[in-house]
Design a protein around this motif. Structure first.
Motif, short mmCIF file in Angstrom:
data_model
loop_
_atom_site.label_atom_id
_atom_site.label_comp_id
_atom_site.label_asym_id
_atom_site.label_seq_id
_atom_site.Cartn_x
_atom_site.Cartn_y
_atom_site.Cartn_z
N PHE A 57 -1.14 -39.61 -33.39
CA PHE A 57 -1.69 -39.93 -32.44
C PHE A 57 -0.78 -39.18 -31.30
O PHE A 57 -1.36 -38.01 -30.43
N GLU A 92 -14.59 -50.18 -34.00
CA GLU A 92 -13.42 -50.38 -32.49
C GLU A 92 -14.48 -50.22 -31.32
O GLU A 92 -14.34 -49.31 -30.44
N ASP A 147 -5.55 -46.37 -38.52
CA ASP A 147 -6.20 -46.38 -37.34
C ASP A 147 -6.71 -47.42 -36.90
O ASP A 147 -7.34 -48.30 -37.47
N SER A 148 -5.25 -48.38 -36.12
CA SER A 148 -6.43 -49.38 -36.04
C SER A 148 -5.61 -50.30 -34.30
O SER A 148 -4.48 -50.04 -33.69
N ASP A 194 -3.91 -49.29 -28.82
CA ASP A 194 -3.74 -48.76 -30.37
C ASP A 194 -2.85 -47.81 -30.98
O ASP A 194 -2.08 -47.53 -30.38
N GLU A 223 -9.82 -53.17 -33.18
CA GLU A 223 -10.34 -51.67 -34.32
C GLU A 223 -9.66 -51.95 -35.65
O GLU A 223 -8.30 -52.60 -35.60
MG MG Z 1 -7.56 -46.51 -32.57
#
Ligand code: MG
Ligand code: MG
Length: 235
Positions: free
Chosen positions: A45, A189, A93-94, A82, A220
């Protein structure tokens, strides 16, 4: 990707434990940064198109992409977090949403429906099913509760980059799309609003909010399609 998923899980757990009235979103970001450093991972990110932080923190009517900063969580807030990480070149990615202290029944219901829609979507992620079955299932569950699905932001393929093709809409886009294949890994997501689906981007160029000011939730997971069915890499 399982290794990246594990780091993401740890970020989610550590930030979840820290969420309480009075903590700033920047403090949550620091926790995420520490996990990434401790595990020898990298942030996907930080510096992504100039994004200045390690997680996205999106309270209340903010849907996604909120920048951690001086905002202090308050009792009754709904906060979406996130998280992502890179391990050995592969991405995880979650995102999750939770209440801060006591929240309204309506807010709790929004969170539950959004999570349920993701769980149902994972259930159809089986070899041979069509990609857009995912969005069809999410939309059906969300709209049955009188809520709406965001259209402008969608899920995505994920692998050696955070965002790969294909796009994974959370609604039926009008065609069934390609067949899901063994080895596909997708970040699914759903972003769900209590009011209408329309969005606005704030002046910081990142924060996306509901146009009508209604509450929004976001869940997500990064999910691999394997011979035995879907494997959720971020839980
Ligand atoms: Mg994400
Ligand atoms: Mg994503």
């Amino acid at each position: 990707m399982r290794k990246a998923g594990k780091v993401v899980v740890e970020i989610k757990e550590r930030t979840r434990e820290a969420v309480r009235p009075g903590i700033t979103t920047l403090e949550l970001d620091k926790i995420a940064r520490e996990v990434i450093e401790k595990r020898g991972a990298k942030s996907n990110f930080l510096n992504y198109h100039g994004f200045p932080a390690t997680i996205c923190t999106s309270p209340n009517s903010m849907i996604v992409h909120g920048i951690p900063g001086s905002y202090r969580l308050e009792e009754g807030d709904v906060i979406s977090i996130d998280c992502g990480a890179i391990v050995e070149g592969y991405h995880g990615d979650s995102a999750y949403t939770m209440g801060v202290g006591e929240i309204s029944k309506q807010a709790q219901h929004l969170i539950e429906v959004t999570e349920q829609s993701l769980v149902a979507a994972i259930g159809v992620m089986v070899e041979g099913n069509r990609l857009h079955e995912i969005g069809r299932v999410v939309q059906k569950i969300v709209e049955a509760e009188g809520m709406s699905v965001v259209r402008e932001y969608v899920g995505h393929g994920i692998g050696t980059a955070m965002h790969e093709s294909p796009s994974v809409p959370n609604y039926w886009p009008g065609n069934s799309g390609p067949k899901l294949q063994i080895g596909n890994v997708l970040a699914v997501e759903p972003m769900v609003n209590l009011g209408g689906p329309e969005t606005l981007t704030l002046e910081d160029g990142w924060s996306v909010v509901t146009k009508d000011g209604s509450l929004s939730a976001h869940f997500e997971h990064t999910i691999a399609i394997l011979e035995n069915g879907p494997e959720v890499l971020t839980q």
